[in-house]
Design a protein around this motif. Structure first.
Motif, PDB file in Angstrom:
ATOM      1  N   UNK A 241      -5.132 -48.542  22.809  1.00 46.73           N
ATOM      2  CA  UNK A 241      -3.615 -48.298  22.644  1.00 46.73           C
ATOM      3  C   UNK A 241      -3.508 -48.968  24.657  1.00 46.73           C
ATOM      4  N   UNK A 242      -4.404 -49.419  25.140  1.00 44.51           N
ATOM      5  CA  UNK A 242      -4.088 -49.505  26.719  1.00 44.51           C
ATOM      6  C   UNK A 242      -3.766 -50.807  26.755  1.00 44.51           C
ATOM      7  N   UNK A 243      -5.094 -51.558  26.288  1.00 44.63           N
ATOM      8  CA  UNK A 243      -5.227 -53.315  25.882  1.00 44.63           C
ATOM      9  C   UNK A 243      -4.682 -54.271  24.907  1.00 44.63           C
ATOM     10  N   UNK A 244      -4.022 -52.656  24.326  1.00 43.80           N
ATOM     11  CA  UNK A 244      -2.885 -54.138  23.193  1.00 43.80           C
ATOM     12  C   UNK A 244      -1.531 -54.722  23.738  1.00 43.80           C
ATOM     13  N   UNK A 245      -2.102 -55.604  22.868  1.00 45.00           N
ATOM     14  CA  UNK A 245      -0.749 -56.594  23.628  1.00 45.00           C
ATOM     15  C   UNK A 245      -1.603 -57.957  23.895  1.00 45.00           C
ATOM     16  N   UNK A 246      -1.208 -59.207  23.543  1.00 50.01           N
ATOM     17  CA  UNK A 246      -1.567 -60.414  23.464  1.00 50.01           C
ATOM     18  C   UNK A 246      -1.707 -61.222  25.019  1.00 50.01           C
TER      19      UNK A 246
ATOM     20  N   UNK B 249       2.341 -70.266  30.133  1.00 50.10           N
ATOM     21  CA  UNK B 249       3.438 -70.738  30.351  1.00 50.10           C
ATOM     22  C   UNK B 249       4.104 -70.853  28.613  1.00 50.10           C
ATOM     23  N   UNK B 250       3.196 -70.569  27.311  1.00 50.86           N
ATOM     24  CA  UNK B 250       4.019 -70.085  25.762  1.00 50.86           C
ATOM     25  C   UNK B 250       4.646 -68.962  25.997  1.00 50.86           C
ATOM     26  N   UNK B 251       4.334 -68.379  26.723  1.00 53.65           N
ATOM     27  CA  UNK B 251       4.933 -66.677  25.791  1.00 53.65           C
ATOM     28  C   UNK B 251       6.458 -67.145  27.256  1.00 53.65           C
ATOM     29  N   UNK B 252       7.122 -65.651  26.834  1.00 56.00           N
ATOM     30  CA  UNK B 252       8.460 -65.013  27.051  1.00 56.00           C
ATOM     31  C   UNK B 252       8.343 -64.084  28.269  1.00 56.00           C
ATOM     32  N   UNK B 253       9.541 -64.483  28.919  1.00 60.36           N
ATOM     33  CA  UNK B 253       9.327 -63.698  30.333  1.00 60.36           C
ATOM     34  C   UNK B 253       9.447 -62.117  29.908  1.00 60.36           C
ATOM     35  N   UNK B 254       9.901 -61.684  28.285  1.00 62.82           N
ATOM     36  CA  UNK B 254      10.355 -60.274  28.160  1.00 62.82           C
ATOM     37  C   UNK B 254       9.364 -59.760  28.480  1.00 62.82           C
ATOM     38  N   UNK B 255       8.086 -60.557  27.503  1.00 63.50           N
ATOM     39  CA  UNK B 255       6.814 -59.962  26.758  1.00 63.50           C
ATOM     40  C   UNK B 255       6.227 -59.770  28.361  1.00 63.50           C
ATOM     41  N   UNK B 256       5.909 -61.447  28.655  1.00 61.41           N
ATOM     42  CA  UNK B 256       5.597 -61.116  30.032  1.00 61.41           C
ATOM     43  C   UNK B 256       5.562 -59.775  31.008  1.00 61.41           C
ATOM     44  N   UNK B 257       6.570 -59.572  31.592  1.00 65.31           N
ATOM     45  CA  UNK B 257       7.052 -58.185  32.057  1.00 65.31           C
ATOM     46  C   UNK B 257       6.718 -57.330  31.631  1.00 65.31           C
ATOM     47  N   UNK B 258       7.172 -56.669  30.062  1.00 62.81           N
ATOM     48  CA  UNK B 258       6.933 -55.362  29.381  1.00 62.81           C
ATOM     49  C   UNK B 258       5.233 -55.313  29.717  1.00 62.81           C
ATOM     50  N   UNK B 259       4.456 -56.683  29.238  1.00 58.77           N
ATOM     51  CA  UNK B 259       3.175 -56.216  29.521  1.00 58.77           C
ATOM     52  C   UNK B 259       2.378 -55.909  31.171  1.00 58.77           C
ATOM     53  N   UNK B 260       2.925 -56.930  31.335  1.00 55.76           N
ATOM     54  CA  UNK B 260       2.669 -56.002  32.906  1.00 55.76           C
ATOM     55  C   UNK B 260       3.565 -54.863  33.606  1.00 55.76           C
TER      56      UNK B 260
END
Lengths: 101, 101
Positions: free
Chosen positions: A10-15, A39-50
């Motif tokens: 659950x915790x580590x799941x995420x690209x 660079x390839x990732x969308x900001x939405x996903x990056x922020x979400x995972x952060x």
DNA sequence: CGGTATCCGCATTGATACTG
DNA sequence: CAGTATCAATGCGGATACCG
């Protein structure tokens, strides 16, 4: 019925999560730098995972400045450090796997 | 641009894969037994993840019998065994994480 | 600079019925 | 017994535009 490995999952799941932790384990990074590294990732996903990593207290965020431009820094927490040896082993295993192919 | 941890991620990604490997590392299991252990999962997903693990040569499948009822056994491969110490550490880390909450 | 908001495609997951 | 086939749902990940 969750086993401990489900919890870990659950915790580590995420690209990007594992790689984010590895990067932050080396040094504190500003958001703009992280964005460049992924660079390839969308900001939405990056922020979400952060955010999710922050929520799990594996990383910490510090904001400087009250009005734009802001400056935010992400750093690994003491707790986050406990997972990094494991991530490095994943890295090593991945390397060996590559050699086998 | 893939790092080794991306490779690792590709292989282990999937809701049940890590746990399947842990189970198979303990003993060879027939499909019907695996299905029972993952009572909540749909067969489609379970079969898919078993196939992917087989494709990556982490597990091996042996079919006995030519006409139904068949008997198939899944067992971990020597290669698959190399990843299990890592999976066990994930398990341990998950346990500790639970205690913290 | 460091995000949100909005909208969307598609892969993953899932339930159920059926078959060699 | 050990799967496949079919169809539905959901949520992850992504592109783009905009905001404090």
């Amino acid at each position: 019925m969750y086993t401990p490995i489900d919890i870990f999952w659950q915790i580590i799941k995420g690209k990007y999560k594992a790689k984010i932790l590895i990067y932050l384990n080396e040094r504190t990074l500003r958001y703009s730098i992280i964005r460049k590294k992924f660079a390839g990732a969308s900001e939405r996903i990056l922020i979400k995972q952060l955010k999710e990593l922050e929520k799990e207290r594996l990383i910490e965020k510090k904001i400087t400045g009250t009005k734009p431009p802001f400056k935010t820094e992400y750093k690994i927490s003491n707790y986050g450090k406990t997972i990094c040896p494991l991530l490095k082993q994943m890295w090593f295993w991945g390397e060996k796997h590559l050699q086998q192919k």
